[in-house]
Design a protein around this motif. Structure first.
Motif, mmCIF file in Angstrom:
data_model
loop_
_atom_site.group_PDB
_atom_site.id
_atom_site.type_symbol
_atom_site.label_atom_id
_atom_site.label_comp_id
_atom_site.label_asym_id
_atom_site.label_seq_id
_atom_site.Cartn_x
_atom_site.Cartn_y
_atom_site.Cartn_z
ATOM 1 N N THR A 36 0.837 -1.217 0.000
ATOM 2 C CA THR A 36 0.000 0.000 0.000
ATOM 3 C C THR A 36 0.866 1.260 0.000
ATOM 4 O OG1 THR A 36 -0.151 -0.242 2.404
ATOM 5 C CG2 THR A 36 -1.993 -1.086 1.109
ATOM 6 N N PRO A 37 0.352 2.354 -0.542
ATOM 7 C CA PRO A 37 1.171 3.568 -0.720
ATOM 8 C C PRO A 37 1.127 4.514 0.486
ATOM 9 C CG PRO A 37 -0.943 3.886 -1.768
ATOM 10 C CD PRO A 37 -0.985 2.523 -1.131
ATOM 11 N N ASN A 42 2.263 -5.152 3.494
ATOM 12 C CA ASN A 42 3.610 -4.596 3.636
ATOM 13 C C ASN A 42 3.456 -3.122 3.257
ATOM 14 O OD1 ASN A 42 6.507 -5.407 4.110
ATOM 15 N ND2 ASN A 42 6.741 -4.286 2.191
ATOM 16 N N ALA A 73 8.952 -7.375 1.827
ATOM 17 C CA ALA A 73 8.090 -7.505 0.639
ATOM 18 C C ALA A 73 8.506 -8.749 -0.153
ATOM 19 C CB ALA A 73 8.188 -6.263 -0.238
ATOM 20 N N TYR A 77 6.395 -11.972 -1.286
ATOM 21 C CA TYR A 77 6.240 -12.433 -2.677
ATOM 22 C C TYR A 77 6.483 -13.932 -2.790
ATOM 23 C CZ TYR A 77 6.978 -7.487 -4.024
ATOM 24 O OH TYR A 77 6.911 -6.127 -4.153
ATOM 25 N N GLY A 103 3.729 3.200 -6.947
ATOM 26 C CA GLY A 103 4.376 3.770 -8.135
ATOM 27 C C GLY A 103 4.916 2.693 -9.057
ATOM 28 N N PRO A 104 5.562 3.109 -10.184
ATOM 29 C CA PRO A 104 5.991 2.152 -11.201
ATOM 30 C C PRO A 104 6.972 1.109 -10.681
ATOM 31 C CG PRO A 104 6.368 4.443 -11.908
ATOM 32 C CD PRO A 104 5.846 4.503 -10.512
ATOM 33 N N GLY A 105 7.903 1.479 -9.786
ATOM 34 C CA GLY A 105 8.924 0.549 -9.303
ATOM 35 C C GLY A 105 8.324 -0.631 -8.594
ATOM 36 N N VAL A 106 7.448 -0.350 -7.663
ATOM 37 C CA VAL A 106 6.909 -1.430 -6.852
ATOM 38 C C VAL A 106 5.909 -2.273 -7.653
ATOM 39 C CG1 VAL A 106 5.178 0.067 -5.777
ATOM 40 C CG2 VAL A 106 5.870 -1.997 -4.635
ATOM 41 N N SER A 159 7.954 -4.642 -9.602
ATOM 42 C CA SER A 159 8.535 -5.731 -8.801
ATOM 43 C C SER A 159 7.476 -6.785 -8.474
ATOM 44 C CB SER A 159 9.200 -5.187 -7.525
ATOM 45 O OG SER A 159 8.262 -4.964 -6.507
ATOM 46 N N ALA A 216 0.980 4.035 -11.318
ATOM 47 C CA ALA A 216 0.992 5.490 -11.424
ATOM 48 C C ALA A 216 0.064 5.990 -12.529
ATOM 49 C CB ALA A 216 2.411 5.956 -11.711
ATOM 50 N N GLY A 217 -0.349 7.233 -12.387
ATOM 51 C CA GLY A 217 -1.104 7.911 -13.432
ATOM 52 C C GLY A 217 -0.485 9.281 -13.676
ATOM 53 N N GLU A 235 4.562 13.156 -12.871
ATOM 54 C CA GLU A 235 3.429 13.018 -11.953
ATOM 55 C C GLU A 235 3.826 13.683 -10.623
ATOM 56 O OE1 GLU A 235 2.860 9.184 -10.183
ATOM 57 O OE2 GLU A 235 0.702 9.412 -9.972
ATOM 58 N N MET A 254 1.961 15.051 -7.985
ATOM 59 C CA MET A 254 1.202 14.775 -6.753
ATOM 60 C C MET A 254 1.275 15.942 -5.758
ATOM 61 S SD MET A 254 1.894 10.715 -6.140
ATOM 62 C CE MET A 254 3.652 10.844 -6.241
ATOM 63 N N THR A 296 -7.639 1.267 -5.138
ATOM 64 C CA THR A 296 -6.715 0.432 -5.907
ATOM 65 C C THR A 296 -7.283 0.317 -7.322
ATOM 66 O OG1 THR A 296 -5.973 -0.725 -3.919
ATOM 67 C CG2 THR A 296 -5.671 -1.881 -6.017
ATOM 68 N N ILE A 297 -6.795 1.192 -8.193
ATOM 69 C CA ILE A 297 -7.298 1.242 -9.574
ATOM 70 C C ILE A 297 -6.294 0.486 -10.449
ATOM 71 C CG2 ILE A 297 -7.862 2.785 -11.497
ATOM 72 C CD1 ILE A 297 -8.231 4.886 -8.981
HETATM 73 P P1 NAD Z 1 5.716 4.184 -3.834
HETATM 74 O O1 NAD Z 1 5.738 3.639 -5.182
HETATM 75 O O2 NAD Z 1 6.772 5.111 -3.407
HETATM 76 O O3 NAD Z 1 5.717 2.982 -2.765
HETATM 77 C C1 NAD Z 1 4.628 2.093 -2.583
HETATM 78 C C2 NAD Z 1 5.034 0.962 -1.655
HETATM 79 O O4 NAD Z 1 5.949 0.171 -2.313
HETATM 80 C C3 NAD Z 1 5.753 1.266 -0.379
HETATM 81 O O5 NAD Z 1 5.372 0.316 0.578
HETATM 82 C C4 NAD Z 1 7.222 1.113 -0.704
HETATM 83 O O6 NAD Z 1 8.033 0.913 0.403
HETATM 84 C C5 NAD Z 1 7.128 -0.054 -1.517
HETATM 85 N N1 NAD Z 1 8.124 -0.275 -2.501
HETATM 86 C C6 NAD Z 1 8.700 0.629 -3.327
HETATM 87 N N2 NAD Z 1 9.523 0.005 -4.209
HETATM 88 C C7 NAD Z 1 9.441 -1.337 -3.913
HETATM 89 C C8 NAD Z 1 10.042 -2.515 -4.463
HETATM 90 N N3 NAD Z 1 10.916 -2.447 -5.494
HETATM 91 N N4 NAD Z 1 9.718 -3.731 -3.904
HETATM 92 C C9 NAD Z 1 8.853 -3.794 -2.890
HETATM 93 N N5 NAD Z 1 8.247 -2.724 -2.332
HETATM 94 C C10 NAD Z 1 8.545 -1.508 -2.829
HETATM 95 O O7 NAD Z 1 4.294 4.763 -3.576
HETATM 96 P P2 NAD Z 1 3.813 6.147 -2.991
HETATM 97 O O8 NAD Z 1 4.765 7.247 -3.297
HETATM 98 O O9 NAD Z 1 3.310 5.976 -1.643
HETATM 99 O O10 NAD Z 1 2.539 6.260 -3.939
HETATM 100 C C11 NAD Z 1 2.519 7.077 -5.019
HETATM 101 C C12 NAD Z 1 2.450 6.343 -6.311
HETATM 102 O O11 NAD Z 1 1.447 5.335 -6.258
HETATM 103 C C13 NAD Z 1 2.039 7.272 -7.427
HETATM 104 O O12 NAD Z 1 2.723 6.928 -8.585
HETATM 105 C C14 NAD Z 1 0.541 7.032 -7.564
HETATM 106 O O13 NAD Z 1 0.012 7.334 -8.823
HETATM 107 C C15 NAD Z 1 0.485 5.563 -7.286
HETATM 108 N N6 NAD Z 1 -0.833 5.188 -6.801
HETATM 109 C C16 NAD Z 1 -1.643 4.470 -7.626
HETATM 110 C C17 NAD Z 1 -2.900 4.114 -7.198
HETATM 111 C C18 NAD Z 1 -3.826 3.338 -8.082
HETATM 112 O O14 NAD Z 1 -4.903 2.966 -7.615
HETATM 113 N N7 NAD Z 1 -3.495 3.048 -9.321
HETATM 114 C C19 NAD Z 1 -3.360 4.497 -5.938
HETATM 115 C C20 NAD Z 1 -2.494 5.223 -5.113
HETATM 116 C C21 NAD Z 1 -1.222 5.548 -5.555
#
Ligand code: NAD
Length: 495
Positions: free
Chosen positions: A156-157, A182, A223, A227, A240-243, A246, A259-260, A390, A392, A465-466
């Motif tokens: 979750t974010p 996580n 995390a 997995y 975001g895109p990274g997580v 993964s 991300a959007g 993006e 935010m 969660t979209i």
């Molecule tokens: P983030 O991407 O920084 O982190 C999200 C979670 O992932 C955290 O728990 C972080 O510790 C963990 N994480 C990051 N990289 C990881 C990896 N490689 N492996 C495992 N865990 C990892 O998220 P944020 O900054 O809190 O949220 C913002 C982003 O999330 C924006 O890009 C936003 O658009 C997106 N978002 C999308 C939705 C949707 O419904 N599509 C909803 C909310 C946020």
């Protein structure tokens, strides 16, 4: 949305206590109303130990697995009672969650976060979302039921931390699952308070003591443990895109909500007075933290000035070109990619979700913005980083376009293929259709603020969660199920 007074809240809490079979009442009482000095950690709130928080991911998964095993024996009606208790406790404790979220992360607005929790309590579907299907014919009856996965692993974010934990919990529990989270380390106290809330509600409604679990110190390693753990049958990632990448490369069934960068088109047929207000309302909701919020505007040349006038009437401040240029280097910082060694721009976390005035003060002009300013706007070209990244945060670039084709081409490019969310203000159905069709987003909002797309002032259920990348869209309980078929050959028809 209706607000509850103290008496109503107490009545709800009493109702929760009295409604539940065999409830242990000492664990159900709503936590006290927010104090001016909230005291919390990732394992405690005002001296009370939070339920369902572990130091080892394996222990968290074992606890959620035990909770899931208990819920499997319960009827759907009992499951729905748990969901009702979660809704009621979320209503009662939304002010605490909202205040804690802002205090812990420094992001967003308390009142908007409170409304987001009420939205989750009101409009996240429960067990009614789980619908079986039957097919009859010459060869008998085939039944398809939506079964739980087991234990769901959820990321979750920080941007909507407790909103996502509660929304995910309602949907995943309604589907019959247990959950292990996580959460984002930057919002761990708020996320874990939400985990504790779900467990308190669950127990009060006759469910297991722990049905959702979390970590006291979540890391990328925890995390990874999640997995690869055999008990985790489904991964759901909001971030975001990274997580999201993964999780999608984990080798397990995964739902990715990424991300959007939602563009807004305003054409020359739009109600400009309404469009100006809607765009500023949507863009500034919780200081632009929702992933669906308006991030850049493409305005027809013929109405652009009027649109800006309406935005200014609704709490926007027009940055000068010098201010906008200087702000780029404040809100976006250079980071070096460890793998490639290349430098790229990344949003400055100190600016994400901050008030417009706080961001403006970082310019150091010495000028104070009027108290009613809630958004910083500027005119830019398409290549500007404010359009491409993006952000935010309540900064909104406006790009001038000459016609619908130019608007659509640029807006689709700015959305970067996320297929997440887009908005349009227009009365021209051909233009609306052209953009909706070209941008292919999960959510497309017409003539309203962005939050109408998640059921806030718009029809339809809500989610935080979209899932664009994996296609579940506006997730709900049924997204967290697996289909199972039972065939009774040559009989069981009644005609
Ligand atoms: P983030 O991407 O920084 O982190 C999200 C979670 O992932 C955290 O728990 C972080 O510790 C963990 N994480 C990051 N990289 C990881 C990896 N490689 N492996 C495992 N865990 C990892 O998220 P944020 O900054 O809190 O949220 C913002 C982003 O999330 C924006 O890009 C936003 O658009 C997106 N978002 C999308 C939705 C949707 O419904 N599509 C909803 C909310 C946020």
């Amino acid at each position: 949305m209706a607000e509850l007074d103290k008496n109503q809240i107490e009545a709800i809490v009493r109702q929760v206590i009295s409604n539940v079979n065999g409830a242990k009442t000492e664990t159900v009482a709503a936590a006290s109303a927010p104090k001016t000095t909230l005291s919390f950690t990732s394992t405690e709130y005002n001296g009370r130990k939070l339920v369902g928080i572990y130091s080892d991911m394996n222990d968290a998964i074992a606890a959620a697995q035990e909770g899931y095993t208990a819920v499997r024996k319960m009827t759907v009606d009992q499951r729905e009672k748990i969901i009702t208790a979660i809704r009621q406790l979320t209503y009662a404790e939304a002010p605490i969650l909202a205040e804690m979220g802002v205090k812990e992360t420094g992001m967003g607005k308390v009142e908007h976060k409170r409304l987001k929790h009420i939205l989750v309590a009101d409009k996240t579907p429960g067990t009614e979302d789980i619908v079986s299907a039957a097919k009859t014919g010459d060869n008998g009856l085939t039944l398809v039921e939506m079964a739980p996965f087991g234990v769901v692993g959820a990321i979750t974010p920080s941007t909507n931390p407790s909103e996502t934990v509660i929304c995910n919990s309602i949907g995943m529990i309604a589907a019959g699952n247990g959950v292990v989270f996580n959460p984002h380390p930057g919002a761990i106290c708020t996320s874990n308070y939400a985990v504790d809330l779900v467990n308190r509600a669950c127990f009060s409604a006759g469910g297991p003591k722990v049905l959702v679990a979390s970590m006291d110190k979540p890391t990328l390693d925890s995390a990874q443990t999640m997995y690869s753990h055999p008990a985790i049958r489904l991964l759901v990632c909001t971030g975001g895109p990274g997580v999201v990448r993964s999780v999608l490369s984990s080798g397990k069934k995964a739902i990715g909500a990424g991300a959007g960068n939602p563009p807004v088109i305003v054409d020359d047929t739009a109600d400009i007075v309404k469009a100006g207000k809607c765009i500023i309302d949507g863009c500034t909701f919780d200081n632009n933290l929702p992933c669906i919020a308006e991030k850049e505007v493409f305005a027809f040349r013929s109405i652009k000035d009027q649109l800006i006038t309406e935005m200014l009437k609704n709490g926007a401040y027009m940055l000068t070109k010098e201010e906008a240029d200087k702000l780029v280097d404040i809100v976006l910082v250079d980071v070096t990619d460890k793998k490639t060694g290349k430098t790229k721009k990344q949003v400055n976390r100190k600016c994400v979700g901050r008030d417009a005035s706080v961001i403006y003060d970082m310019l150091g002009t010495g000028k104070k913005l009027p108290a009613d300013v809630r958004c910083l706007i500027c005119e830019t070209n398409f290549e500007h980083l404010f359009v491409q990244e993006e952000l935010m945060m309540p900064i909104l670039p406006i790009v001038t376009v000459d016609n619908i084709d130019e608007a659509v081409t640029l807006a689709v490019k700015a959305e970067h293929g996320n297929r997440h969310t887009a908005h349009m203000h227009s009365k021209n159905i051909d233009n609306l259709t052209k953009f909706a069709s070209a941008v292919e987003t999960t959510i497309f909002v017409k003539n309203a603020p962005s939050y109408a797309g998640i059921g806030f002032g718009g029809e339809g259920h809500t989610t935080f969660t979209i899932a664009g990348p994996t296609g579940e869209g506006i997730t709900s309980a049924r997204s967290f199920t697996r289909q199972r078929r039972c065939v009774m050959a040559d009989s069981f028809r009644i005609i």
